[in-house]
Design a protein around this motif. Structure first.
Motif, mmCIF file in Angstrom:
data_model
loop_
_atom_site.group_PDB
_atom_site.id
_atom_site.type_symbol
_atom_site.label_atom_id
_atom_site.label_comp_id
_atom_site.label_asym_id
_atom_site.label_seq_id
_atom_site.Cartn_x
_atom_site.Cartn_y
_atom_site.Cartn_z
ATOM 1 N N ILE A 139 7.660 11.312 32.870
ATOM 2 C CA ILE A 139 6.543 12.099 33.409
ATOM 3 C C ILE A 139 5.241 11.964 32.647
ATOM 4 O O ILE A 139 4.244 12.591 33.018
ATOM 5 C CB ILE A 139 6.928 13.597 33.496
ATOM 6 C CG1 ILE A 139 7.320 14.137 32.116
ATOM 7 C CG2 ILE A 139 8.020 13.802 34.517
ATOM 8 C CD1 ILE A 139 7.589 15.640 32.117
ATOM 9 N N SER A 140 5.196 11.171 31.603
ATOM 10 C CA SER A 140 3.935 10.949 30.922
ATOM 11 C C SER A 140 2.920 10.383 31.916
ATOM 12 O O SER A 140 3.228 9.483 32.699
ATOM 13 C CB SER A 140 4.127 9.967 29.766
ATOM 14 O OG SER A 140 2.886 9.473 29.321
ATOM 15 N N ALA A 141 1.701 10.919 31.885
ATOM 16 C CA ALA A 141 0.660 10.401 32.781
ATOM 17 C C ALA A 141 0.372 8.936 32.492
ATOM 18 O O ALA A 141 -0.049 8.185 33.381
ATOM 19 C CB ALA A 141 -0.610 11.235 32.634
ATOM 20 N N ARG A 142 0.595 8.517 31.280
ATOM 21 C CA ARG A 142 0.366 7.106 30.937
ATOM 22 C C ARG A 142 1.348 6.203 31.670
ATOM 23 O O ARG A 142 0.970 5.134 32.152
ATOM 24 C CB ARG A 142 0.498 6.908 29.426
ATOM 25 C CG ARG A 142 -0.635 7.502 28.626
ATOM 26 C CD ARG A 142 -0.529 7.155 27.155
ATOM 27 N NE ARG A 142 0.708 7.660 26.561
ATOM 28 C CZ ARG A 142 0.880 8.904 26.139
ATOM 29 N NH1 ARG A 142 -0.114 9.779 26.267
ATOM 30 N NH2 ARG A 142 2.018 9.295 25.604
ATOM 31 N N SER A 143 2.611 6.622 31.742
ATOM 32 C CA SER A 143 3.598 5.804 32.454
ATOM 33 C C SER A 143 3.448 5.966 33.957
ATOM 34 O O SER A 143 3.589 5.022 34.724
ATOM 35 C CB SER A 143 5.020 6.176 32.035
ATOM 36 O OG SER A 143 5.416 7.419 32.606
ATOM 37 N N GLY A 144 3.137 7.199 34.380
ATOM 38 C CA GLY A 144 2.900 7.472 35.794
ATOM 39 C C GLY A 144 4.104 7.279 36.685
ATOM 40 O O GLY A 144 3.961 7.170 37.902
ATOM 41 N N GLU A 145 5.311 7.241 36.113
ATOM 42 C CA GLU A 145 6.495 7.003 36.950
ATOM 43 C C GLU A 145 6.719 8.150 37.922
ATOM 44 O O GLU A 145 6.998 7.927 39.102
ATOM 45 C CB GLU A 145 7.720 6.819 36.055
ATOM 46 C CG GLU A 145 7.687 5.542 35.230
ATOM 47 C CD GLU A 145 8.863 5.419 34.288
ATOM 48 O OE1 GLU A 145 8.841 4.514 33.438
ATOM 49 O OE2 GLU A 145 9.814 6.227 34.395
ATOM 50 N N LEU A 146 6.600 9.371 37.428
ATOM 51 C CA LEU A 146 6.769 10.569 38.259
ATOM 52 C C LEU A 146 5.690 11.568 37.887
ATOM 53 O O LEU A 146 5.253 11.625 36.735
ATOM 54 C CB LEU A 146 8.142 11.199 38.020
ATOM 55 C CG LEU A 146 9.377 10.345 38.322
ATOM 56 C CD1 LEU A 146 10.610 11.002 37.718
ATOM 57 C CD2 LEU A 146 9.558 10.162 39.825
ATOM 58 N N ASN A 147 5.274 12.396 38.845
ATOM 59 C CA ASN A 147 4.320 13.448 38.523
ATOM 60 C C ASN A 147 4.955 14.537 37.678
ATOM 61 O O ASN A 147 4.306 15.119 36.805
ATOM 62 C CB ASN A 147 3.774 14.085 39.802
ATOM 63 C CG ASN A 147 2.962 13.125 40.655
ATOM 64 O OD1 ASN A 147 3.016 13.179 41.873
ATOM 65 N ND2 ASN A 147 2.208 12.226 40.030
ATOM 66 N N MET A 148 6.234 14.803 37.929
ATOM 67 C CA MET A 148 6.929 15.901 37.238
ATOM 68 C C MET A 148 8.407 15.795 37.562
ATOM 69 O O MET A 148 8.811 15.037 38.449
ATOM 70 C CB MET A 148 6.381 17.255 37.702
ATOM 71 C CG MET A 148 6.373 17.415 39.206
ATOM 72 S SD MET A 148 5.393 18.831 39.761
ATOM 73 C CE MET A 148 4.881 18.277 41.389
ATOM 74 N N VAL A 149 9.206 16.560 36.845
ATOM 75 C CA VAL A 149 10.644 16.593 37.110
ATOM 76 C C VAL A 149 11.128 18.035 37.131
ATOM 77 O O VAL A 149 10.475 18.942 36.597
ATOM 78 C CB VAL A 149 11.459 15.790 36.061
ATOM 79 C CG1 VAL A 149 11.154 14.309 36.157
ATOM 80 C CG2 VAL A 149 11.222 16.318 34.649
ATOM 81 N N LEU A 150 12.273 18.228 37.754
ATOM 82 C CA LEU A 150 12.949 19.520 37.744
ATOM 83 C C LEU A 150 14.008 19.471 36.650
ATOM 84 O O LEU A 150 15.019 18.789 36.779
ATOM 85 C CB LEU A 150 13.583 19.793 39.109
ATOM 86 C CG LEU A 150 12.592 19.870 40.276
ATOM 87 C CD1 LEU A 150 13.319 19.785 41.612
ATOM 88 C CD2 LEU A 150 11.769 21.142 40.211
ATOM 89 N N ASN A 151 13.730 20.181 35.548
ATOM 90 C CA ASN A 151 14.694 20.255 34.456
ATOM 91 C C ASN A 151 15.694 21.366 34.748
ATOM 92 O O ASN A 151 15.346 22.399 35.304
ATOM 93 C CB ASN A 151 13.986 20.530 33.132
ATOM 94 C CG ASN A 151 12.961 19.460 32.798
ATOM 95 O OD1 ASN A 151 11.777 19.646 33.024
ATOM 96 N ND2 ASN A 151 13.418 18.359 32.267
ATOM 97 N N PHE A 152 16.937 21.172 34.292
ATOM 98 C CA PHE A 152 18.016 22.073 34.705
ATOM 99 C C PHE A 152 18.509 22.989 33.587
ATOM 100 O O PHE A 152 19.566 23.608 33.705
ATOM 101 C CB PHE A 152 19.174 21.247 35.271
ATOM 102 C CG PHE A 152 18.883 20.713 36.649
ATOM 103 C CD1 PHE A 152 19.434 21.293 37.762
ATOM 104 C CD2 PHE A 152 18.015 19.660 36.815
ATOM 105 C CE1 PHE A 152 19.145 20.824 39.031
ATOM 106 C CE2 PHE A 152 17.716 19.180 38.080
ATOM 107 C CZ PHE A 152 18.279 19.764 39.187
#
Length: 585
Positions: free
Chosen positions: A283-296
């Motif tokens: 989720i790092s903006a530098r990597s940009g892979e995902l905007n965010m994740v749902l942590n459990f």
């Protein structure tokens, strides 16, 4: 008071309130007892009026429903009881007409065993799509008995391999046997996934994806045995072998490239990843892979890793620590976070983390709403959460539970214990505690026989909870002081003070175990907010932090507020009471 000051750019998917719809259980429009897409369309105004900006629709694609649509047999078509492709396209248009965005579930770790790709793959060992899935020859023990390729256990309590008599090999499924895993190592397979599951829907106007099991596409090369942690068991928990594998970030960067031409949001389901450095890779903006994740971390409280039905003790201190674990991430890094307590895979938050007793459940619902709506990150609600829906009662028999995980678990206990009454009773209690079914009962629209979910003379696909007579939309929608009214108010407040509550820095205040207390600080304006919440049935006292006992402090909202009485000035909280104070910058 020291705090980090990373400044995030504002954007719609950070500020938007997300509302998850579970199609089978939301609203039946045609009298077959199953929710459908026209039913969702009929309630879009209701969803918008809560304060929702983004609708997340759980899987509605063509599927044999082994795992309630997470076993997709055609990414480009709709499950027939839910409607048609034209209905789905109309849902997208109607959502946009109301100024809302819409995201779909992206389920691409596996397909249904009825998907045309798997049917081809299964047809012969030399089929061109054979390598699109994981096929392995059997092993044999010293007595010549056929054995599975490794000792992996699936997420649904069964071995992760199923024997195929036609080609005399096993295929891998991390979930149910009807959900064979796709082999992402095969580039042709990946290209087909991208075209059928992603581009097809981007062209039709979806605004993003909630990406299912986003960290499971890359397995450990060679599929080695999992560590033996339960010597008495034939299969072992194998999360370390099929989660966060060596090529996962390569695959996600390929998806990122596809999405780069669209203004869309991505939120990944990221289980089994507690390490913050590992999460940042996604989720790092530098990597940009995902905007965010749902942590459990929070929703897994009380569950043993690898076996959710095996209880683990936790208390309110654990709840506070896990719920706030990722709150400082946006202030300290370039990554974004999420806030949620419910989804289709979890029991109801009131029952799990507060109290669903009639004397407390309304206060408990508002208290949890207060905490969630004032926390940093993108806020996710699940259908029924806004009216305070609760778990099914202890009186429910095991026959009421429909989820494949619940059914497999109960059958396993019956077989292992040879139908021992004590073991069966314990299994029933475990189902009532954490079964996924609690989130999947029909939505409670009114107090009529079937809760307004379907016609009164229709048998719904899953039993309606009796408590719908006390907890339903019709009774709450125009009632001052109701849970629904409170959610509307506090979501409006969150939007009005977005710089403070959505983007503001989070600072925890250490107080006693059952008291949750934290500050939100708006780095742009200097405004500060104090949030206090009683997580217990006992009356509690709290202490204002330095600077918050002055005349500059204003009461903003509270679960027990009464305009005629200045009770909010007292530093005493009733059971499950919560308050929000503010000091303008």
């Amino acid at each position: 008071m020291p705090h980090a000051t990373f400044q995030h750019k504002t954007t719609w998917w950070k500020e938007g309130i997300v509302y998850q719809v579970y199609p089978a259980s939301f609203k039946d429009s045609n009298g077959d007892g199953i929710g459908d897409i026209p039913g969702i369309i009929s309630k879009l105004d209701y969803i918008r009026d809560i304060g929702v900006d983004i609708i997340w629709v759980s899987p509605h694609f063509k599927s044999p429903q082994v795992d309630m649509g997470y076993d997709i047999s055609d990414f480009e078509d709709i499950h027939e009881p839910y409607g048609t492709l034209e209905d789905c396209e109309r849902l997208i248009r109607e959502t946009h007409k109301r100024g809302m965005k819409i995201i779909f579930d992206l389920v691409i770790n596996h397909t249904s065993d009825q998907h045309s790709w798997f049917l081809e793959s299964r047809s012969s060992k030399d089929n061109p799509k054979r390598d699109w899935y994981f096929w392995r020859a059997p092993k044999f023990d010293e007595h010549g008995n056929r054995c599975r390729p490794n000792n992996w256990r699936s997420q649904f309590t069964k071995p992760a391999w199923t024997w195929d008599p036609l080609t005399e090999e096993y295929y891998l499924h991390v979930y149910a046997s009807g959900q064979p895993d796709l082999n992402w190592e095969n580039e042709e397979c990946r290209r087909a996934i991208y075209e059928s599951a992603i581009r097809f829907w981007l062209k039709r106007g979806v605004d993003g994806f909630r990406i299912d099991t986003v960290n499971k596409y890359s397995k450990v090369p060679g599929l080695p045995d999992a560590p033996i942690t339960e010597p008495q068991e034939a299969t072992q928990v194998a999360v370390c072998r099929y989660t966060n594998g060596p090529r996962i970030h390569e695959y996600l960067k390929e998806i990122k490239d596809i999405l780069s031409g669209f203004d869309v949001m991505t939120v990944g389901e990221l289980p089994n990843t507690p390490d913050s450095n590992e999460v940042l890779q996604y989720i790092s903006a530098r990597s940009g892979e995902l905007n965010m994740v749902l942590n459990f971390d929070t929703v897994n409280l009380g569950q043993t890793p690898g076996n959710r039905f095996l209880p683990q003790p936790f208390d309110n201190l654990d709840f506070k620590n896990q719920l706030t674990k990722w709150q400082t991430l946006p202030a300290e890094t370039d990554a974004w976070t999420t806030v949620f307590l419910e989804n289709h895979d979890q029991g109801r938050s009131i029952s799990r983390f507060a109290s669903d007793l009639p004397a407390y459940r309304q206060s408990a619902a508002k208290m949890l709403a207060t905490i969630l709506a004032t926390m940093t990150g993108t806020l996710f609600l699940y259908q029924g959460q806004e009216i305070g829906m609760v778990n099914a009662p202890e009186s429910w028999s095991p026959d009421e539970y429909k989820c494949v995980r619940s059914v497999n678990y109960f059958r396993d206990i019956c077989a292992r214990s040879r139908n021992n009454s004590g073991s069966i009773e314990q299994a029933r209690r475990n189902l009532q505690r954490v079964a996924r079914d609690h989130a999947r009962v029909p939505m409670q629209w009114d107090a009529t026989h079937n809760a307004g979910f379907c016609d009164e003379d229709v048998q719904p696909w899953m039993s309606v909870l009796d408590v719908h007579r006390e907890i339903n939309v019709a009774d709450q929608i125009n009632t001052k002081g109701s849970v629904l009214s409170y959610w509307r108010s506090i979501l409006a407040l969150r939007k009005n003070y977005a710089s403070l509550f959505v983007y503001g820095s989070f600072v925890a205040i250490e107080q006693e175990r059952n008291l949750m207390s934290f500050l939100k600080i708006d780095e742009r304006t200097g405004a500060k907010s104090l949030i206090v919440a009683n997580l217990s049935r006992e009356t509690l006292q709290f202490t204002h932090p330095d600077g918050f006992a002055s005349e500059e402090t204003q009461f903003l909202i509270g679960t027990h507020s009464n305009d005629a009485e200045p009770e909010w000035q007292q530093q005493v909280l009733a059971p499950f009471e919560a308050r929000v104070y503010i000091q303008q910058g």
